[in-house]
Motif scaffolding. Structure first.
Motif, PDB file in Angstrom:
ATOM      1  N   ASN A  17      32.054  36.544  38.709  1.00 29.77           N
ATOM      2  CA  ASN A  17      32.489  36.599  37.304  1.00 29.77           C
ATOM      3  C   ASN A  17      31.311  36.747  36.339  1.00 29.77           C
ATOM      4  OD1 ASN A  17      31.332  34.012  37.207  1.00 29.77           O
ATOM      5  ND2 ASN A  17      33.307  32.993  37.479  1.00 29.77           N
ATOM      6  N   TRP A  56      36.621  43.209  31.891  1.00 27.73           N
ATOM      7  CA  TRP A  56      37.576  42.849  32.929  1.00 27.73           C
ATOM      8  C   TRP A  56      38.907  43.568  32.778  1.00 27.73           C
ATOM      9  CZ3 TRP A  56      35.801  41.256  37.164  1.00 27.73           C
ATOM     10  CH2 TRP A  56      34.669  40.442  37.214  1.00 27.73           C
ATOM     11  N   HIS A  59      37.909  46.275  34.999  1.00 26.07           N
ATOM     12  CA  HIS A  59      37.120  45.825  36.158  1.00 26.07           C
ATOM     13  C   HIS A  59      35.882  46.701  36.345  1.00 26.07           C
ATOM     14  CE1 HIS A  59      39.936  42.795  37.691  1.00 26.07           C
ATOM     15  NE2 HIS A  59      40.885  43.614  37.260  1.00 26.07           N
ATOM     16  N   SER A  84      34.378  42.829  41.962  1.00 29.92           N
ATOM     17  CA  SER A  84      35.594  42.462  42.670  1.00 29.92           C
ATOM     18  C   SER A  84      36.807  42.571  41.754  1.00 29.92           C
ATOM     19  CB  SER A  84      35.484  41.030  43.196  1.00 29.92           C
ATOM     20  OG  SER A  84      36.707  40.599  43.750  1.00 29.92           O
ATOM     21  N   ARG A  85      37.939  42.923  42.348  1.00 26.25           N
ATOM     22  CA  ARG A  85      39.190  42.941  41.594  1.00 26.25           C
ATOM     23  C   ARG A  85      39.664  41.521  41.293  1.00 26.25           C
ATOM     24  NH1 ARG A  85      40.635  47.729  39.147  1.00 26.25           N
ATOM     25  NH2 ARG A  85      39.874  49.430  40.434  1.00 26.25           N
ATOM     26  N   ARG A  86      39.164  40.570  42.051  1.00 24.25           N
ATOM     27  CA  ARG A  86      39.473  39.173  41.780  1.00 24.25           C
ATOM     28  C   ARG A  86      38.297  38.564  41.033  1.00 24.25           C
ATOM     29  NH1 ARG A  86      40.631  36.526  47.412  1.00 24.25           N
ATOM     30  NH2 ARG A  86      40.870  34.709  46.084  1.00 24.25           N
ATOM     31  N   MET A  88      36.002  36.118  40.992  1.00 27.58           N
ATOM     32  CA  MET A  88      35.418  35.103  41.856  1.00 27.58           C
ATOM     33  C   MET A  88      34.154  34.534  41.222  1.00 27.58           C
ATOM     34  SD  MET A  88      35.837  36.840  45.610  1.00 27.58           S
ATOM     35  CE  MET A  88      34.657  38.134  45.223  1.00 27.58           C
ATOM     36  N   GLU A 316      42.674  48.447  48.333  1.00 29.54           N
ATOM     37  CA  GLU A 316      43.322  48.681  47.040  1.00 29.54           C
ATOM     38  C   GLU A 316      44.403  49.754  47.180  1.00 29.54           C
ATOM     39  OE1 GLU A 316      40.190  49.789  44.436  1.00 29.54           O
ATOM     40  OE2 GLU A 316      39.304  47.772  44.326  1.00 29.54           O
ATOM     41  N   LYS A 341      36.398  39.380  50.962  1.00 27.69           N
ATOM     42  CA  LYS A 341      37.193  38.737  49.919  1.00 27.69           C
ATOM     43  C   LYS A 341      37.784  39.819  49.025  1.00 27.69           C
ATOM     44  CE  LYS A 341      34.383  34.551  49.902  1.00 27.69           C
ATOM     45  NZ  LYS A 341      33.536  33.663  49.097  1.00 27.69           N
ATOM     46  N   TYR A 342      39.051  39.712  48.757  1.00 27.39           N
ATOM     47  CA  TYR A 342      39.700  40.734  47.941  1.00 27.39           C
ATOM     48  C   TYR A 342      40.718  40.075  47.040  1.00 27.39           C
ATOM     49  CZ  TYR A 342      42.417  44.726  46.520  1.00 27.39           C
ATOM     50  OH  TYR A 342      43.061  45.670  45.770  1.00 27.39           O
TER      51      TYR A 342
END
Length: 342
Positions: A17, A56, A59, A84-86, A88, A316, A341-342
């Motif tokens: 992040n 964000w 992204h 990352s799309r998440r 984290m 994705e 991690k996704y």
């Protein structure tokens, strides 16, 4: 504790992040010189975090801010960092192996590299960086301290080498620098003898640091014995941890169970086009093709990075295509072994 400076110099932030990473002070740019910004940043507030550079909603990086404040080369380096799309948390990774995890072996190789390239914090190097003004050896107080002197030349170090391998006891001491000594030893010593020399040199440097901070150097005989013990422990650990490798052979596609699908992916790097390529195919248990993708990607420097980015892009694609239960299969062992991690 003796390895802490090596740990610090060998680590880099992995951007999650971006909230924990200081834009100008921290190392957070992989595959870029010192892994941190080298050029002055235009009109940036103290304590700015990398999170301020991320949009964000898309992204992606806020290229308008980067172009306004950063050197152009650094803009391109930052924009190559995948996000990352998440959202984290940021994490620290070790730069000197492909898994990003510190091991004693990789730390040892970094220490050897630093010694040969004369970047250990000796009196001479610290004076060059204007950290100290006195270049004299902390141990003998009479000679300028460079890497050669610190691990080979001063009296206490010579006492240690005098009790070590016979070939080292008779070795010349009139070398110009540590690299010349190292190259001469490579020509003279066997692999096992060279390994013992490197461990012993590390112990001598460690003891030098102990003395700098007010401690006492251990007995030369104990250091000689300890070097042999450490090398033996290392070799036993390597034998214990060694994983048998499968015999190379022809590979076949294995169908997934009937209730799930299998995604096979691959990647390639096109240096002449300054890009990478990714591809994937999703099949069911009888081999029937359900979906596929071929796409152009950002340029990366090695196949492991290309495979990891391809895996993320293909996941994705699978999610957007509506597949929720998948077996993921690629041809890159490190990518397959990693916790993606996704």
């Amino acid at each position: 504790m003796a390895a802490l400076p090596i740990l610090r110099s060998g680590c880099c932030w992995r951007v999650g992040n971006g909230e924990s990473i200081d834009v100008t002070k921290d190392k957070w740019i992989p595959n870029y010189l010192s892994n941190k910004l080298l050029h002055p940043v235009i009109d940036m507030k103290e304590g700015w975090k990398v999170s301020n550079l991320i949009d964000w909603d898309i992204h992606g990086w806020r290229r308008d801010i980067l172009m306004a404040k950063f050197n152009r080369d650094e803009v391109e380096a930052v924009c190559r960092i995948p996000l990352s799309r998440r959202v984290m948390e940021d994490s620290m990774v070790w730069l000197h192996n492909r898994r990003g995890v510190y091991t004693v072996r990789s730390g040892y190789h970094l220490a050897r590299q630093r010694a040969c390239h004369d970047v250990l914090p000796t009196g001479v190097n610290l004076a060059k960086r204007k950290i100290i003004s006195d270049m004299l050896c902390h141990c003998c107080k009479s000679v300028t301290e460079d890497t050669l002197h610190a691990v080979w030349g001063y009296g206490a170090a010579q006492d240690v080498w005098a009790g070590s391998l016979k070939v080292l006891q008779k070795f010349q001491t009139n070398h110009v620098d540590f690299l010349q000594l190292f190259e001469a030893l490579v020509d003279r010593l066997s692999t096992t003898e060279m390994e013992l020399f490197l461990v012993q040199a590390w112990l001598i440097w460690n003891q030098r640091n102990v003395m700098v901070h007010g401690g006492q150097m251990k007995n030369p005989g104990w250091l000689t014995k300890r070097a042999a013990e450490l090398l033996e422990e290392y070799k036993k650990a390597q034998a214990t941890l060694e994983i048998p490798r499968a015999t190379p052979g022809r590979s076949y596609w294995k169908p997934p169970p009937q209730e799930v699908y299998k995604l096979n992916f691959d990647a390639a790097i096109f240096s002449n086009l300054n890009c990478s390529g990714v591809g994937a195919i999703i099949r069911k248990f009888d081999g029937g093709v359900m979906a596929g993708i071929a796409a152009k990607g950002d340029y990366v420097h090695n196949s492991d990075d290309a495979e990891a980015l391809a895996c993320r892009k293909d996941l994705e694609f699978a999610r957007e295509a509506g597949f929720s239960s998948l077996i993921i299969e690629g041809d890159n062992l490190k990518c397959d072994e990693s916790n993606i991690k996704y």
